[in-house]
Design a protein around this motif. Structure first.
Motif, PDB file in Angstrom:
ATOM      1  N   LYS A  89       0.817  -1.211   0.000  1.00 21.90           N
ATOM      2  CA  LYS A  89       0.000   0.000   0.000  1.00 21.90           C
ATOM      3  C   LYS A  89       0.850   1.260   0.000  1.00 21.90           C
ATOM      4  CE  LYS A  89      -0.614   0.200   5.069  1.00 21.90           C
ATOM      5  NZ  LYS A  89       0.161  -1.012   5.391  1.00 21.90           N
ATOM      6  N   ARG A  90       2.154   1.116   0.194  1.00 17.52           N
ATOM      7  CA  ARG A  90       3.034   2.274   0.220  1.00 17.52           C
ATOM      8  C   ARG A  90       3.751   2.489  -1.105  1.00 17.52           C
ATOM      9  NH1 ARG A  90       7.370   1.904   3.370  1.00 17.52           N
ATOM     10  NH2 ARG A  90       7.663   4.131   3.106  1.00 17.52           N
ATOM     11  N   PHE A  91       3.341   1.791  -2.156  1.00 18.16           N
ATOM     12  CA  PHE A  91       4.026   1.963  -3.436  1.00 18.16           C
ATOM     13  C   PHE A  91       3.864   3.381  -3.964  1.00 18.16           C
ATOM     14  CE2 PHE A  91       3.124   1.667  -8.132  1.00 18.16           C
ATOM     15  CZ  PHE A  91       4.424   1.938  -8.503  1.00 18.16           C
ATOM     16  N   ALA A  92       2.616   3.809  -4.195  1.00 18.39           N
ATOM     17  CA  ALA A  92       2.430   5.129  -4.795  1.00 18.39           C
ATOM     18  C   ALA A  92       1.001   5.616  -4.580  1.00 18.39           C
ATOM     19  CB  ALA A  92       2.742   5.097  -6.294  1.00 18.39           C
ATOM     20  N   VAL A  93       0.870   6.938  -4.486  1.00 15.32           N
ATOM     21  CA  VAL A  93      -0.422   7.608  -4.590  1.00 15.32           C
ATOM     22  C   VAL A  93      -0.402   8.370  -5.906  1.00 15.32           C
ATOM     23  CG1 VAL A  93      -1.893   9.434  -3.690  1.00 15.32           C
ATOM     24  CG2 VAL A  93      -0.871   7.783  -2.124  1.00 15.32           C
ATOM     25  N   ILE A  94      -1.373   8.088  -6.768  1.00 14.11           N
ATOM     26  CA  ILE A  94      -1.462   8.754  -8.070  1.00 14.11           C
ATOM     27  C   ILE A  94      -2.745   9.567  -8.098  1.00 14.11           C
ATOM     28  CG2 ILE A  94      -1.611   8.446 -10.561  1.00 14.11           C
ATOM     29  CD1 ILE A  94      -0.010   5.897 -10.289  1.00 14.11           C
ATOM     30  N   LYS A  95      -2.597  10.877  -8.170  1.00 12.32           N
ATOM     31  CA  LYS A  95      -3.759  11.760  -8.271  1.00 12.32           C
ATOM     32  C   LYS A  95      -4.010  12.044  -9.748  1.00 12.32           C
ATOM     33  CE  LYS A  95      -5.906  15.911  -8.560  1.00 12.32           C
ATOM     34  NZ  LYS A  95      -5.857  16.965  -9.572  1.00 12.32           N
ATOM     35  N   VAL A  96      -5.232  11.778 -10.193  1.00  8.71           N
ATOM     36  CA  VAL A  96      -5.600  11.926 -11.607  1.00  8.71           C
ATOM     37  C   VAL A  96      -6.494  13.145 -11.764  1.00  8.71           C
ATOM     38  CG1 VAL A  96      -6.725  10.836 -13.579  1.00  8.71           C
ATOM     39  CG2 VAL A  96      -5.474   9.429 -11.916  1.00  8.71           C
ATOM     40  N   GLY A  97      -6.091  14.075 -12.593  1.00  8.69           N
ATOM     41  CA  GLY A  97      -6.912  15.243 -12.868  1.00  8.69           C
ATOM     42  C   GLY A  97      -8.167  14.873 -13.637  1.00  8.69           C
ATOM     43  N   GLY A  98      -9.233  15.626 -13.429  1.00  8.08           N
ATOM     44  CA  GLY A  98     -10.499  15.322 -14.090  1.00  8.08           C
ATOM     45  C   GLY A  98     -10.399  15.323 -15.596  1.00  8.08           C
ATOM     46  N   ALA A  99      -9.591  16.217 -16.156  1.00  6.33           N
ATOM     47  CA  ALA A  99      -9.459  16.289 -17.611  1.00  6.33           C
ATOM     48  C   ALA A  99      -8.840  15.017 -18.179  1.00  6.33           C
ATOM     49  CB  ALA A  99      -8.607  17.499 -18.002  1.00  6.33           C
ATOM     50  N   ILE A 100      -8.022  14.322 -17.386  1.00  2.00           N
ATOM     51  CA  ILE A 100      -7.404  13.073 -17.846  1.00  2.00           C
ATOM     52  C   ILE A 100      -8.488  12.029 -18.113  1.00  2.00           C
ATOM     53  CG2 ILE A 100      -5.847  11.197 -17.226  1.00  2.00           C
ATOM     54  CD1 ILE A 100      -4.317  13.712 -17.684  1.00  2.00           C
ATOM     55  N   ILE A 101      -9.466  11.949 -17.197  1.00  2.15           N
ATOM     56  CA  ILE A 101     -10.532  10.952 -17.368  1.00  2.15           C
ATOM     57  C   ILE A 101     -11.374  11.272 -18.604  1.00  2.15           C
ATOM     58  CG2 ILE A 101     -12.609   9.991 -16.307  1.00  2.15           C
ATOM     59  CD1 ILE A 101     -11.317  10.335 -13.612  1.00  2.15           C
ATOM     60  N   THR A 102     -11.584  12.538 -18.873  1.00  4.55           N
ATOM     61  CA  THR A 102     -12.380  12.929 -20.030  1.00  4.55           C
ATOM     62  C   THR A 102     -11.664  12.653 -21.344  1.00  4.55           C
ATOM     63  OG1 THR A 102     -13.483  14.658 -18.769  1.00  4.55           O
ATOM     64  CG2 THR A 102     -13.548  14.854 -21.168  1.00  4.55           C
ATOM     65  N   HIS A 103     -10.393  13.000 -21.419  1.00  3.98           N
ATOM     66  CA  HIS A 103      -9.693  12.972 -22.708  1.00  3.98           C
ATOM     67  C   HIS A 103      -8.681  11.833 -22.855  1.00  3.98           C
ATOM     68  CE1 HIS A 103     -11.488  16.866 -23.440  1.00  3.98           C
ATOM     69  NE2 HIS A 103     -10.919  17.371 -22.356  1.00  3.98           N
ATOM     70  N   GLU A 104      -8.232  11.230 -21.767  1.00  2.00           N
ATOM     71  CA  GLU A 104      -7.150  10.248 -21.882  1.00  2.00           C
ATOM     72  C   GLU A 104      -7.449   8.977 -21.093  1.00  2.00           C
ATOM     73  OE1 GLU A 104      -3.476  12.070 -20.684  1.00  2.00           O
ATOM     74  OE2 GLU A 104      -3.865  13.908 -21.809  1.00  2.00           O
ATOM     75  N   ILE A 105      -8.731   8.648 -20.929  1.00 12.05           N
ATOM     76  CA  ILE A 105      -9.074   7.542 -20.044  1.00 12.05           C
ATOM     77  C   ILE A 105      -8.516   6.203 -20.531  1.00 12.05           C
ATOM     78  CG2 ILE A 105     -11.332   7.108 -21.126  1.00 12.05           C
ATOM     79  CD1 ILE A 105     -12.329   6.545 -18.209  1.00 12.05           C
ATOM     80  N   GLU A 106      -8.491   5.980 -21.834  1.00 10.73           N
ATOM     81  CA  GLU A 106      -7.975   4.706 -22.341  1.00 10.73           C
ATOM     82  C   GLU A 106      -6.474   4.589 -22.083  1.00 10.73           C
ATOM     83  OE1 GLU A 106      -7.793   2.016 -26.437  1.00 10.73           O
ATOM     84  OE2 GLU A 106      -8.794   3.977 -26.431  1.00 10.73           O
ATOM     85  N   GLN A 107      -5.749   5.675 -22.333  1.00  9.22           N
ATOM     86  CA  GLN A 107      -4.316   5.658 -22.097  1.00  9.22           C
ATOM     87  C   GLN A 107      -4.021   5.499 -20.602  1.00  9.22           C
ATOM     88  OE1 GLN A 107      -2.267   9.244 -23.239  1.00  9.22           O
ATOM     89  NE2 GLN A 107      -0.361   8.154 -23.634  1.00  9.22           N
ATOM     90  N   LEU A 108      -4.815   6.186 -19.764  1.00  8.18           N
ATOM     91  CA  LEU A 108      -4.657   6.071 -18.315  1.00  8.18           C
ATOM     92  C   LEU A 108      -4.892   4.630 -17.863  1.00  8.18           C
ATOM     93  CD1 LEU A 108      -4.409   7.205 -15.414  1.00  8.18           C
ATOM     94  CD2 LEU A 108      -6.853   7.757 -15.543  1.00  8.18           C
ATOM     95  N   ALA A 109      -5.968   4.021 -18.365  1.00  9.66           N
ATOM     96  CA  ALA A 109      -6.291   2.644 -17.981  1.00  9.66           C
ATOM     97  C   ALA A 109      -5.175   1.691 -18.391  1.00  9.66           C
ATOM     98  CB  ALA A 109      -7.613   2.226 -18.607  1.00  9.66           C
TER      99      ALA A 109
END
Length: 841
Positions: A89-109
């Motif tokens: 659980k201590r590997f990483a915290v990744i905060k994703v901006g809302g615009a990423i989900i709208t425009h880059e969700i496939e790449q993010l996934a």
């Protein structure tokens, strides 16, 4: 600079196995970049899901092959090893901006899928700002902001909640299509109060973080996906800033990596250019005055500044694009904006100008050289990196005689800053490093050329006129008549993890003979443990081993040569010393017994050997003859080169390491005493039969003993310079000690700050592990170190509790003895100590 020193650490846990078919497909991939490697891996998901099997070969090599095109195999293996010890659980915290989900969700996934399929479980937290604005605009509602914070009335709150749930479901669904088991966590993590109900309405200020839902998801094999929503204790949903939420979850889990994914790929300055690096300690106040730092940018910087002041100094935050996620996590190159606390580096040309903490780190010879005007020292304020430069070798060339850096110094790029300051001050430089040094690639990248001879590498920076000086210096470390020269630095990326080991002590001699050790009193458990360590040490060998009870018997289990027990008298010891037959004498005798042997050695003509006493006989020496050998707390330069070393007690070692950070930081009360409750396995009672090592008597039992004025109570109190209450006990297990240490506080401190204090204090000590949970004694047996954890502060904030475990035969005795021998003989401190048998946090 955004080169080899950008990342805090890369890669992670042992990878999951993949089937041979997947292995074959991955091996066939020949051309990758950061994005293509994600896409190529993701295209194999359906195959890997159909043919995945636990009996298949490990995918560790697969990861290395996949990433070899965006970094080097050395980088990947290096960071795989680094992260292996990190709690999932201590590997990483990744905060994703809302615009990423709208425009880059496939790449993010696909990027998150890659991490998941190699066994990494980042905590993902997303925002939804742009989507909320679109929905409000569609409804004819103009968003309102005060000081960069969205005013959230009831109507806006309905939109916010709906939008968060929708975006969370979209991301979870996209992950599941990539074969990732993802768990949506939209409540139950953040508890909040109204930030200012009249001003901002339904906007929350986080007061508590419950990591249990996150931990449960990861333990069950799910990737946790969180929203930036919180609830009041009464259940009212509140909107919280996603950057703030990411910061709060990071403070709770203390991850190795903190990444903010941004559509812009980094933090932009007033000219709309990405800022490569921000050192907050130096730049924060000035940044807040910049006209372009406002609204969300200002809030983000303030949150990151607050976050990094809660985490160890080695921590940093990366703001990057989705396409750079692999490069940020798996390679040295980094991308986007790196934000860290930073450190100021200074140059000192006279010993009088040195601060005391730096003066303590330097040998007397260096200080005298500074007074003579031939030496300069470069270091940061915390002395996480330092360089000593001698200008007395060649009038036109400076020689770096020492360059060292702590782990924190590497991770915060302090080592890089120190080196840059040295190279800018001296355009022509020479330095010599053992060829086996872990950081040879680092030095190659800093050099113009190199010469290799008989296990050493001489580097130079500047034009080729510097080469003769380098070769001349190399002669003092080399005996072979031929050499191989390289006119340019080796190619490849540099390493920024291991501490450099070259310096005045580390390569002061090219001799490789084994130093001879004599062990007096070898019958006990500690003697056996030390024999095993010496047997595996590359530069030590047993010359004599003395035991009255075992005289004449062959020493079993020692493989370097055949050796038999002797019964050496003080007179025989003196003769061996006069014949220079022994380099190190180790006294493994009961208290009060070793003095005749010590006197015999000291009275020998031309006595030159080192004595390490494992008893308590010389721990209270006030003549200045004996050095107290606890390297993590004593000045290592005092131990280095010492001839008489008193090895600390086992209880005393763990207790002092538990107490020291608080005592030295002036938190301990001057009117109340710390208390230490200790329980040892029965090996601590020795081999002489007694109720305390009688297995039958100890069965389902624990025996308290010496409840006042124990020798370790005196030792701890003397070294900590404050009276300590100590209560020892012996229990039915064989090996290992558990200590519960209660420390009165003179001023309040949180348990989080308490833990951070210990993390920073022992960041450079390879045998000290700091963990969040209370360590258990069953885990420490057979391990060469001390584990500190269970940090707690009572509700009144006037008492702190620290739990420590130590193997009484190893770090409590034999391992610590070997540390002291290494330092005294000017070897590497951890040489011969199997660091893979040190518990990691």
């Amino acid at each position: 600079m955004l080169s080899a020193y950008r990342s805090i650490a890369r890669l992670a846990r042992p990878a999951r196995p993949v089937c041979p078919a997947v292995q074959s497909c991955l091996n066939s991939v020949s051309s990758f970049n950061s994005v293509n490697s994600i896409n190529s891996f993701s295209s194999l998901n359906s195959l890997s899901l159909r043919q995945y099997t636990s009996s298949a070969a490990s995918s560790r090599e697969t990861v290395i092959q996949l990433l070899d095109q965006i970094g080097s195999k050395r980088e990947v293996e290096q960071y795989l090893s680094y992260f292996t010890s990190v709690d999932t659980k201590r590997f990483a915290v990744i905060k994703v901006g809302g615009a990423i989900i709208t425009h880059e969700i496939e790449q993010l996934a696909k990027a998150l899928s890659f991490l998941y399929h190699v066994g990494l479980y980042p905590i993902v937290l997303h925002g939804t700002g742009p989507q909320i604005n679109e929905l409000l605009e569609r409804d004819g509602v103009e968003p309102q902001y005060i000081d960069g914070i969205r005013v959230t009335d009831a109507r806006t709150m309905r939109v916010v909640r709906s939008c968060f749930l929708e975006q969370n479901l979209m991301l979870v669904d996209a992950l599941e299509k990539q074969g990732v088991r993802a768990r949506p966590i939209t409540s139950g993590v953040f508890t909040a109060e109204y930030l200012d109900r009249q001003k901002y309405q339904f906007v929350g200020q986080i007061t508590k973080v419950d990591t249990k839902p996150v931990e449960t998801a990861i333990e069950s094999g799910y990737l946790p996906v969180l929203t930036a929503m919180a609830e009041t204790p009464d259940g009212q949903i509140l909107n919280v800033n996603a950057d703030v939420a990411a910061s709060e979850i990071a403070k709770s889990v203390m991850p190795v990596k903190i990444v903010y994914l941004s559509e812009k790929g980094g933090l932009l300055n007033g000219e709309k250019q990405i800022i490569s690096t921000i050192n907050l300690d130096e730049e924060f106040d000035g940044l807040l005055k910049e006209p372009w730092v406002k609204y969300g940018t200002k809030l983000k910087l303030m949150e990151i500044n607050d976050l990094l002041h809660h985490l160890p100094r080695s921590s940093s935050v990366a703001i990057i694009s989705t396409s750079d996620l692999q490069r940020e996590l798996f390679t040295d190159s980094g991308a986007g904006t790196l934000i860290r606390r930073g450190s100021k580096v200074s140059r000192y040309d006279t010993s009088a100008s040195l601060p005391q903490n730096l003066r303590n780190r330097l040998e007397e010879s260096v200080l005298k050289g500074m007074d003579a005007g031939a030496v300069s020292v470069f270091a940061d304020e915390q002395v996480d990196a330092l360089a000593v430069v001698n200008t007395n070798v060649d009038k036109d060339v400076a020689v770096i005689t020492q360059f060292t850096a702590t782990k924190t110094g590497w991770l915060n790029v302090v080592a890089d800053k120190v080196w840059d300051l040295v190279s800018s001050a001296y355009p022509k430089l020479v330095w010599v490093v053992p060829q086996s040094n872990d950081n040879v690639p680092f030095y190659f990248n800093r050099s113009s050329g190199s010469v290799t001879r008989n296990g050493y590498v001489a580097f130079w920076a500047g034009d080729n006129s510097v080469m003769p000086t380098a070769i001349s210096l190399l002669e003092s470390y080399s005996q072979k008549p031929t050499a191989t020269a390289s006119s340019s630095a080796a190619s490849g990326k540099t390493t920024a993890q291991s501490q450099p080991k070259f310096g005045t002590r580390a390569f002061s001699t090219s001799a490789r003979r084994c130093e001879k050790v004599a062990l007096i009193g070898a019958r006990g458990y500690t003697g056996r443990a030390l024999i095993d360590l010496i047997n595996k040490h590359p530069r030590l060998e047993l010359a004599h081993i003395s035991s009255r009870e075992l005289e004449g018997q062959r020493l079993e289990g020692y493989t370097k040569k055949t050796i038999h027990y002797e019964n050496l008298s003080p007179e025989e010891v003196k003769k061996l010393e006069e014949a220079h037959a022994v380099d190190v004498w180790v006294m493994a005798l009961p208290n009060g017994v070793c003095q005749p042997f010590v006197q015999a050695i000291s009275s020998a003509q031309n006595s030159r050997s080192v004595i390490v006493d494992l008893s308590a006989d010389y721990r209270f020496d006030n003549t200045g003859t004996w050095v107290y050998g606890l390297p993590e707390l004593n000045n290592r330069s005092e131990i280095a080169g010492a001839k008489r070393i008193s090895n600390p007690g086992c209880y005393a070692t763990a207790a002092q390491l538990s107490l020291s950070p608080l005592i030295t930081e002036h938190f301990a009360s001057q009117t109340e005493r710390p208390s230490v409750f200790g329980v040892s396995g029965y090996s601590g009672a020795g081999t002489k039969p007694s109720p305390k090592n009688d297995i039958n008597h100890l069965r389902n039992n624990m025996i308290p003993y010496s409840l006042t004025d124990h020798i370790h109570e005196r030792e701890i109190s003397a070294r900590m310079q404050t009276r300590v209450n100590f209560s020892p006990h012996v229990a039915q297990w064989f090996e290992g000690i558990a200590l519960t240490v209660n420390i009165p506080l003179s001023r309040p401190i949180t348990s989080r700050d308490l833990r951070n204090m210990y993390v920073e204090r022992y960041a450079q000590d390879k045998l000290i592990t700091v963990t969040g949970e209370p360590p258990e004694v069953k885990d420490i047996s057979g391990h060469h170190g001390v584990v500190l954890g269970g940090f707690a502060v009572n509700a009144a904030k006037d008492r702190a509790v620290v739990v420590a475990t130590i193997d009484n035969l190893l770090k409590g005795a034999a391992t610590q003895c070997l540390q002291n021998i290494n330092l005294a003989l000017e070897f590497g401190e951890y040489e011969g100590i199997p660091l893979d048998h040190v518990i990691r946090g």
